[in-house]
Scaffold this motif. Structure first.
Motif, PDB file in Angstrom:
ATOM      1  N   SER A   1     -10.249  13.251   8.665  1.00  0.00           N
ATOM      2  CA  SER A   1      -9.209  12.356   8.167  1.00  0.00           C
ATOM      3  C   SER A   1      -8.664  12.893   6.847  1.00  0.00           C
ATOM      4  CB  SER A   1      -9.783  10.948   7.966  1.00  0.00           C
ATOM      5  OG  SER A   1      -8.860  10.129   7.273  1.00  0.00           O
ATOM      6  N   ILE A   2      -7.348  12.777   6.703  1.00  0.00           N
ATOM      7  CA  ILE A   2      -6.711  13.086   5.421  1.00  0.00           C
ATOM      8  C   ILE A   2      -5.780  11.931   5.078  1.00  0.00           C
ATOM      9  CG2 ILE A   2      -5.127  14.619   4.189  1.00  0.00           C
ATOM     10  CD1 ILE A   2      -6.188  16.917   5.858  1.00  0.00           C
ATOM     11  N   ALA A   3      -6.012  11.322   3.922  1.00  0.00           N
ATOM     12  CA  ALA A   3      -5.196  10.215   3.432  1.00  0.00           C
ATOM     13  C   ALA A   3      -5.035   9.117   4.482  1.00  0.00           C
ATOM     14  CB  ALA A   3      -3.827  10.719   2.982  1.00  0.00           C
TER      15      ALA A   3
ATOM     16  N   GLY B   1     -13.342  14.408  -6.963  1.00  0.00           N
ATOM     17  CA  GLY B   1     -12.419  15.543  -6.938  1.00  0.00           C
ATOM     18  C   GLY B   1     -12.580  16.283  -5.624  1.00  0.00           C
ATOM     19  N   ASP B   2     -12.675  17.606  -5.698  1.00  0.00           N
ATOM     20  CA  ASP B   2     -12.949  18.390  -4.503  1.00  0.00           C
ATOM     21  C   ASP B   2     -14.445  18.330  -4.183  1.00  0.00           C
ATOM     22  OD1 ASP B   2     -10.324  19.021  -4.488  1.00  0.00           O
ATOM     23  OD2 ASP B   2     -10.562  21.164  -4.864  1.00  0.00           O
ATOM     24  N   LEU B   3     -14.759  18.497  -2.918  1.00  0.00           N
ATOM     25  CA  LEU B   3     -16.156  18.503  -2.481  1.00  0.00           C
ATOM     26  C   LEU B   3     -16.430  19.824  -1.778  1.00  0.00           C
ATOM     27  CD1 LEU B   3     -18.884  17.117  -1.956  1.00  0.00           C
ATOM     28  CD2 LEU B   3     -17.871  16.055   0.079  1.00  0.00           C
ATOM     29  N   ILE B   4     -17.429  20.551  -2.267  1.00  0.00           N
ATOM     30  CA  ILE B   4     -17.783  21.858  -1.707  1.00  0.00           C
ATOM     31  C   ILE B   4     -19.210  21.776  -1.185  1.00  0.00           C
ATOM     32  CG2 ILE B   4     -18.055  24.321  -2.202  1.00  0.00           C
ATOM     33  CD1 ILE B   4     -16.126  23.874  -4.586  1.00  0.00           C
ATOM     34  N   ILE B   5     -19.383  22.074   0.091  1.00  0.00           N
ATOM     35  CA  ILE B   5     -20.705  21.992   0.712  1.00  0.00           C
ATOM     36  C   ILE B   5     -21.042  23.348   1.312  1.00  0.00           C
ATOM     37  CG2 ILE B   5     -22.064  20.863   2.512  1.00  0.00           C
ATOM     38  CD1 ILE B   5     -20.348  18.380   2.106  1.00  0.00           C
ATOM     39  N   LEU B   6     -22.202  23.867   0.945  1.00  0.00           N
ATOM     40  CA  LEU B   6     -22.606  25.193   1.408  1.00  0.00           C
ATOM     41  C   LEU B   6     -23.450  25.146   2.670  1.00  0.00           C
ATOM     42  CD1 LEU B   6     -23.518  26.902  -1.999  1.00  0.00           C
ATOM     43  CD2 LEU B   6     -21.298  26.731  -0.847  1.00  0.00           C
ATOM     44  N   SER B   7     -24.037  24.005   2.981  1.00  0.00           N
ATOM     45  CA  SER B   7     -24.895  23.880   4.161  1.00  0.00           C
ATOM     46  C   SER B   7     -24.195  23.060   5.235  1.00  0.00           C
ATOM     47  CB  SER B   7     -26.218  23.215   3.778  1.00  0.00           C
ATOM     48  OG  SER B   7     -26.930  24.027   2.861  1.00  0.00           O
ATOM     49  N   GLN B   8     -24.872  22.873   6.346  1.00  0.00           N
ATOM     50  CA  GLN B   8     -24.241  22.163   7.456  1.00  0.00           C
ATOM     51  C   GLN B   8     -24.193  20.655   7.202  1.00  0.00           C
ATOM     52  OE1 GLN B   8     -26.305  22.481  11.135  1.00  0.00           O
ATOM     53  NE2 GLN B   8     -28.204  21.601  10.380  1.00  0.00           N
ATOM     54  N   VAL B   9     -23.236  20.016   7.849  1.00  0.00           N
ATOM     55  CA  VAL B   9     -23.098  18.555   7.807  1.00  0.00           C
ATOM     56  C   VAL B   9     -23.435  18.049   9.205  1.00  0.00           C
ATOM     57  CG1 VAL B   9     -21.541  16.620   7.403  1.00  0.00           C
ATOM     58  CG2 VAL B   9     -21.302  18.725   6.049  1.00  0.00           C
ATOM     59  N   SER B  10     -24.547  17.330   9.330  1.00  0.00           N
ATOM     60  CA  SER B  10     -25.039  16.924  10.642  1.00  0.00           C
ATOM     61  C   SER B  10     -24.207  15.794  11.238  1.00  0.00           C
ATOM     62  CB  SER B  10     -26.497  16.464  10.532  1.00  0.00           C
ATOM     63  OG  SER B  10     -27.309  17.506  10.063  1.00  0.00           O
ATOM     64  N   ALA B  11     -24.308  15.632  12.550  1.00  0.00           N
ATOM     65  CA  ALA B  11     -23.690  14.489  13.218  1.00  0.00           C
ATOM     66  C   ALA B  11     -24.270  13.204  12.641  1.00  0.00           C
ATOM     67  CB  ALA B  11     -23.950  14.559  14.710  1.00  0.00           C
ATOM     68  N   GLY B  12     -23.404  12.223  12.398  1.00  0.00           N
ATOM     69  CA  GLY B  12     -23.853  10.965  11.815  1.00  0.00           C
ATOM     70  C   GLY B  12     -23.776  10.934  10.304  1.00  0.00           C
ATOM     71  N   ALA B  13     -23.521  12.088   9.677  1.00  0.00           N
ATOM     72  CA  ALA B  13     -23.324  12.124   8.219  1.00  0.00           C
ATOM     73  C   ALA B  13     -21.845  11.895   7.913  1.00  0.00           C
ATOM     74  CB  ALA B  13     -23.785  13.457   7.661  1.00  0.00           C
ATOM     75  N   GLU B  14     -21.564  11.521   6.668  1.00  0.00           N
ATOM     76  CA  GLU B  14     -20.178  11.246   6.277  1.00  0.00           C
ATOM     77  C   GLU B  14     -19.923  11.835   4.897  1.00  0.00           C
ATOM     78  OE1 GLU B  14     -17.784   7.551   7.436  1.00  0.00           O
ATOM     79  OE2 GLU B  14     -18.506   7.080   5.429  1.00  0.00           O
ATOM     80  N   ILE B  15     -18.892  12.669   4.801  1.00  0.00           N
ATOM     81  CA  ILE B  15     -18.533  13.251   3.511  1.00  0.00           C
ATOM     82  C   ILE B  15     -17.108  12.838   3.182  1.00  0.00           C
ATOM     83  CG2 ILE B  15     -20.125  15.184   3.655  1.00  0.00           C
ATOM     84  CD1 ILE B  15     -17.873  16.943   4.661  1.00  0.00           C
ATOM     85  N   MET B  16     -16.885  12.417   1.932  1.00  0.00           N
ATOM     86  CA  MET B  16     -15.584  11.901   1.510  1.00  0.00           C
ATOM     87  C   MET B  16     -15.219  12.501   0.163  1.00  0.00           C
ATOM     88  SD  MET B  16     -16.142   7.887   2.454  1.00  0.00           S
ATOM     89  CE  MET B  16     -17.799   7.878   1.773  1.00  0.00           C
ATOM     90  N   ALA B  17     -13.936  12.746  -0.025  1.00  0.00           N
ATOM     91  CA  ALA B  17     -13.479  13.295  -1.301  1.00  0.00           C
ATOM     92  C   ALA B  17     -12.065  12.802  -1.580  1.00  0.00           C
ATOM     93  CB  ALA B  17     -13.511  14.823  -1.273  1.00  0.00           C
ATOM     94  N   GLU B  18     -11.781  12.596  -2.861  1.00  0.00           N
ATOM     95  CA  GLU B  18     -10.413  12.249  -3.258  1.00  0.00           C
ATOM     96  C   GLU B  18      -9.529  13.490  -3.222  1.00  0.00           C
ATOM     97  OE1 GLU B  18     -10.416  10.075  -6.922  1.00  0.00           O
ATOM     98  OE2 GLU B  18     -12.143   8.867  -6.301  1.00  0.00           O
TER      99      GLU B  18
ATOM    100  N   HIS C   1      -7.962   8.519  -1.415  1.00  0.00           N
ATOM    101  CA  HIS C   1      -7.131   7.593  -2.191  1.00  0.00           C
ATOM    102  C   HIS C   1      -5.647   7.808  -1.919  1.00  0.00           C
ATOM    103  CE1 HIS C   1     -10.173   6.165  -5.455  1.00  0.00           C
ATOM    104  NE2 HIS C   1     -10.540   5.869  -4.229  1.00  0.00           N
ATOM    105  N   GLY C   2      -5.344   8.462  -0.815  1.00  0.00           N
ATOM    106  CA  GLY C   2      -3.948   8.624  -0.420  1.00  0.00           C
ATOM    107  C   GLY C   2      -3.336   9.949  -0.790  1.00  0.00           C
TER     108      GLY C   2
ATOM    109  N   PHE D   1     -15.422   3.174  -1.596  1.00  0.00           N
ATOM    110  CA  PHE D   1     -14.472   3.538  -0.550  1.00  0.00           C
ATOM    111  C   PHE D   1     -14.475   2.491   0.557  1.00  0.00           C
ATOM    112  CE2 PHE D   1     -13.858   5.401   3.655  1.00  0.00           C
ATOM    113  CZ  PHE D   1     -12.557   5.843   3.531  1.00  0.00           C
ATOM    114  N   ALA D   2     -13.293   2.039   0.937  1.00  0.00           N
ATOM    115  CA  ALA D   2     -13.172   1.120   2.067  1.00  0.00           C
ATOM    116  C   ALA D   2     -11.840   1.376   2.758  1.00  0.00           C
ATOM    117  CB  ALA D   2     -13.256  -0.330   1.605  1.00  0.00           C
ATOM    118  N   PRO D   3     -11.824   1.428   4.083  1.00  0.00           N
ATOM    119  CA  PRO D   3     -10.542   1.565   4.786  1.00  0.00           C
ATOM    120  C   PRO D   3      -9.651   0.361   4.507  1.00  0.00           C
ATOM    121  CG  PRO D   3     -12.404   1.909   6.265  1.00  0.00           C
ATOM    122  CD  PRO D   3     -12.965   1.367   4.989  1.00  0.00           C
TER     123      PRO D   3
END
Length: 256
Positions: free
Chosen positions: A221-223, A168-185, A203-204, A16-18
């Motif tokens: 962010s979305i697309a 694909g889809d990303l499902i997270i059951l626990s918390q996402v801390s500050a400074g973490a990054e989650i990405m999904a198509e 991927h748009g 992944f790259a902007p």
């Protein structure tokens, strides 16, 4: 005793790259806008790889000193890793600077890569024939249903500095801390507190959405369209929400 362990191996992966799309060759304007964007989300952009898209610039036949653009980007802590849509001169400058040329381009629903794209570009075209109603009907493009990848389920907390990517889809059951990054198509679901950065449809995919029980994100962010924590509506802050795109604007709607 001989060491039979392999020295290395290659594996495929998704990277992944902007993408930085340039609409002007005014370096001062580019630098000023970059600083404005970076100030909105300094941690998101810090030391980020970047692909430079020159297609819009070249549509306007604007000259660009590519080496100066690279120097500018590195000066503000970006790492250019590719050029897209450059002309021959720009591609030569990129090669001299060891910047790879991204030959992937989009045509309709099909991603055409390298030689296959060149074959279709250079292949002789049949002579035009008068179109009948039946021919027009048969030539109408048939929608191609998207291929859904399996969802990725994460049950552990995502800590600061960790990055999670799902094809694909990303499902997270626990918390996402500050400074973490989650990405999904695809879509992102966080059934807990979202404090880090969440990027769906990377991927748009403009139909992707983000769902979370407790929105306290640094960035969403979305697309490619994004909002930072400063832009988030205080009425939806710390509430269960869904986030989606509408006319290139991120809509944050509380889930009743």
């Amino acid at each position: 005793m001989l060491n039979t362990s392999p020295a290395l191996e290659f594996k495929s992966s998704t990277f992944f790259a902007p993408i930085l799309i340039l609409f002007t060759n005014d370096l001062a304007a580019i630098e000023q806008t970059l600083h404005e964007k970076i100030n909105l989300a300094p941690e998101f952009f810090k030391d980020s790889p970047l692909i430079i898209d020159l297609r819009e610039l070249n549509k306007q036949n604007l000259d660009l000193d590519f080496s100066q653009v690279i120097q500018l980007l590195r000066r503000v802590n970006f790492f250019p890793v590719g050029i897209r849509g450059g002309n021959e001169n720009q591609n030569q400058q990129a090669r001299a600077l060891f910047i790879p040329i991204d030959t992937v381009r989009e045509q309709g629903n099909t991603l055409m890569i390298g030689t296959e794209a060149a074959k279709q570009e250079t292949a002789p075209q049949p002579a035009a024939q008068p179109e009948t109603a039946a021919a027009k009907e048969s030539a109408r493009p048939v929608p191609i249903p998207p291929v859904s990848a399996a969802a990725t389920l994460v049950t552990q907390p995502i800590r600061s500095g960790q990055r999670i990517y799902a094809s694909g889809d990303l499902i997270i059951l626990s918390q996402v801390s500050a400074g973490a990054e989650i990405m999904a198509e695809g879509n992102i679901h966080v059934y807990n507190t979202l404090r880090g950065r969440a990027l769906a449809g990377v991927h748009g995919n403009t139909a992707a959405r983000i769902f979370c029980f407790d929105l306290q994100a640094e960035l969403i962010s979305i697309a490619g369209d994004y909002k930072t924590s400063e832009d988030l509506n205080k009425q939806t802050y710390k509430n269960p929400v869904q986030i989606y795109l509408q006319n290139h604007a991120l809509i944050i709607k509380e889930i009743a």
